[in-house]
Design a protein around this motif. Sequence first.
Motif, PDB file in Angstrom:
ATOM      1  N   ASP A  66       0.854  -1.187   0.000  1.00  0.00           N
ATOM      2  CA  ASP A  66       0.000   0.000   0.000  1.00  0.00           C
ATOM      3  C   ASP A  66       0.892   1.239   0.000  1.00  0.00           C
ATOM      4  OD1 ASP A  66      -1.543   2.245   0.877  1.00  0.00           O
ATOM      5  OD2 ASP A  66      -3.036   0.894   1.710  1.00  0.00           O
ATOM      6  N   LEU A  67       0.840   2.010  -1.092  1.00  0.00           N
ATOM      7  CA  LEU A  67       1.737   3.157  -1.277  1.00  0.00           C
ATOM      8  C   LEU A  67       1.181   4.451  -0.696  1.00  0.00           C
ATOM      9  CD1 LEU A  67       2.768   2.406  -4.985  1.00  0.00           C
ATOM     10  CD2 LEU A  67       3.983   1.755  -2.893  1.00  0.00           C
ATOM     11  N   GLY A  68       0.161   4.352   0.146  1.00  0.00           N
ATOM     12  CA  GLY A  68      -0.544   5.541   0.629  1.00  0.00           C
ATOM     13  C   GLY A  68       0.300   6.551   1.378  1.00  0.00           C
ATOM     14  N   LEU A  69       1.417   6.126   1.975  1.00  0.00           N
ATOM     15  CA  LEU A  69       2.274   7.064   2.711  1.00  0.00           C
ATOM     16  C   LEU A  69       3.233   7.806   1.791  1.00  0.00           C
ATOM     17  CD1 LEU A  69       3.119   4.919   5.883  1.00  0.00           C
ATOM     18  CD2 LEU A  69       1.320   6.634   5.599  1.00  0.00           C
ATOM     19  N   LEU A  70       3.350   7.382   0.552  1.00  0.00           N
ATOM     20  CA  LEU A  70       4.184   8.099  -0.422  1.00  0.00           C
ATOM     21  C   LEU A  70       3.312   9.164  -1.089  1.00  0.00           C
ATOM     22  CD1 LEU A  70       6.082   5.131  -2.138  1.00  0.00           C
ATOM     23  CD2 LEU A  70       6.691   6.387  -0.071  1.00  0.00           C
ATOM     24  N   ASN A  71       2.970  10.196  -0.324  1.00  0.00           N
ATOM     25  CA  ASN A  71       1.946  11.147  -0.758  1.00  0.00           C
ATOM     26  C   ASN A  71       2.447  12.583  -0.884  1.00  0.00           C
ATOM     27  OD1 ASN A  71       2.285  11.765   1.910  1.00  0.00           O
ATOM     28  ND2 ASN A  71       0.261  11.080   2.574  1.00  0.00           N
ATOM     29  N   SER A  72       3.740  12.767  -1.069  1.00  0.00           N
ATOM     30  CA  SER A  72       4.281  14.121  -1.192  1.00  0.00           C
ATOM     31  C   SER A  72       3.849  14.759  -2.511  1.00  0.00           C
ATOM     32  CB  SER A  72       5.811  14.085  -1.117  1.00  0.00           C
ATOM     33  OG  SER A  72       6.337  13.326  -2.192  1.00  0.00           O
ATOM     34  N   VAL A  73       3.730  16.085  -2.497  1.00  0.00           N
ATOM     35  CA  VAL A  73       3.421  16.861  -3.698  1.00  0.00           C
ATOM     36  C   VAL A  73       4.339  18.073  -3.691  1.00  0.00           C
ATOM     37  CG1 VAL A  73       1.670  18.096  -5.021  1.00  0.00           C
ATOM     38  CG2 VAL A  73       1.006  16.131  -3.620  1.00  0.00           C
ATOM     39  N   GLU A  74       5.203  18.187  -4.711  1.00  0.00           N
ATOM     40  CA  GLU A  74       6.185  19.274  -4.745  1.00  0.00           C
ATOM     41  C   GLU A  74       6.242  19.903  -6.129  1.00  0.00           C
ATOM     42  OE1 GLU A  74       9.923  17.665  -3.602  1.00  0.00           O
ATOM     43  OE2 GLU A  74       9.269  17.060  -1.598  1.00  0.00           O
TER      44      GLU A  74
END
Length: 494
Positions: free
Chosen positions: A102-110
């Motif tokens: 589950d990739l839900g913690l890879l949620n950065s937006v830059e």
Amino acid sequence: MGFEQVIKALRNSLPASNLFFEGEREYEALNGSYLSAMESDIRPAAIFRPESRKQVAKFVKIMRPFALGEHGEEATVRFAIRSGGQQPLPGVANIEGGITLDLGLLNSVELQKNGKQTVVSVGAGARWGAVYDKLDGTGLGVTGVRSASGGVGGLSLTGGVSFFSSREGFVCDNVLNYEVVLASGEIVNANEHENSDLWISLRGGGNNFGVVTRFDFRTFPQPGKFWGGSVFYFLSSWPYHVGALLSELRKKDAADPNAHVQLSIGYSSQFAQFACQSQLSYTGADTTESMPEVLKPWADRHPQIEQLNSVRLMTLREAVSEQPAESKGNVRCAYMNVTVKADAPTLFEATEIFTNSLESVKACSGLMSSLTFQPYSVNTLRQTVRHGGNSLGLDPSDGPLINIMVSTYWNKKSDDAAILKYMSNATSYMRREAQRRNKLVPFVSMNHAWTHQDVIECYGEENKRALQETSIKYDPEGLFQRGVPGGFKLFNRK
């Protein structure tokens, strides 16, 4: 090598606090948060949530021998990859008895500058609402899904249509770079200059090549507000709205690239009647306080349900927030689709097939079913070439096209078979009728397809072969074919 050994290996190398098991509160919350309860019905043995790309790489390295089998042993524990969990196809982002990544913690937006180009870099677990929040007030836009709750990963690997697609192309066409963990555990970039064959394959190829951990999207200048919203009306007005769409798509001097119109008919068992919706947007830089002429054939058409007309100037954030909130885990859901030429008799035949076929399931509890006409204008298809290509197999000379999607939501598992039969029969009938009229296009949208639809084959022989060659080059043992069995695979092998 069994499940106990897998878990021991994961705990020895990765944070045990990010590994969740059946019965634990976090496990139940995560597994219950898919768009469709049919995906939540699947029970993985464990769920792992990485916090970084390096943890994803470690996970893949650990899982590889278990998922493929080594030294003549049978594969014992396979895995699934989840980004947003919005694709309803069971098993595409979850796995019975295996491990769901589950990739839900890879949620950065830059936001980043790349020369003169501003790029928005988005973690694979982010939602589009967070992306639009980041862009709010910057004067920039991005091709993303039309719902704030939509996950970034799925559409960015399968195609995808946005408010801006008539001008900017498919969502996947706007990915400048994919950061990918390969089967070897190596972390690479795939773009126009590095691993360009992988870059093209990921633009439509789904989960077949690796775990994408970050998407770098091109942005473009976009006014703070644009015209958008919906018009609702009854079935008697549907032929007019369809005709207006076809007239716009077929304009001799080409359809307005700033305008996008999507049409739907919906039936709800709660109200026991059909209603229709035209979703409109105009995103041109020349936006003013006056409604653009190109939207008036739908927005000003009467009769309509006037109190529901929401067409107005709005921000991108407002536009995506207007989409209805999506139920998670407690409603069953399925999508199927067919693509045809923009032809009135073919579309009206599809309408009749939909309304007649629906009779067999109208008594199902909580039924909501819709028929959606999603246009692919010639200009949309041209952007694929402009932005470097993809794997979908669509050519501007084919257009304009209409992707016909049947989507259904319902409450009870006992109704699964009847509803899936209704949807399969209806879309198969639409396909046959379009073929009889010589208006069928082979393409099937992966994100809106079901198990019986051979998506990869529908991309065409040349594209299928290129996808297979990419798989063999970057994943020679077939980890993402055999060890990650969910979704639409490239080879007919177990």
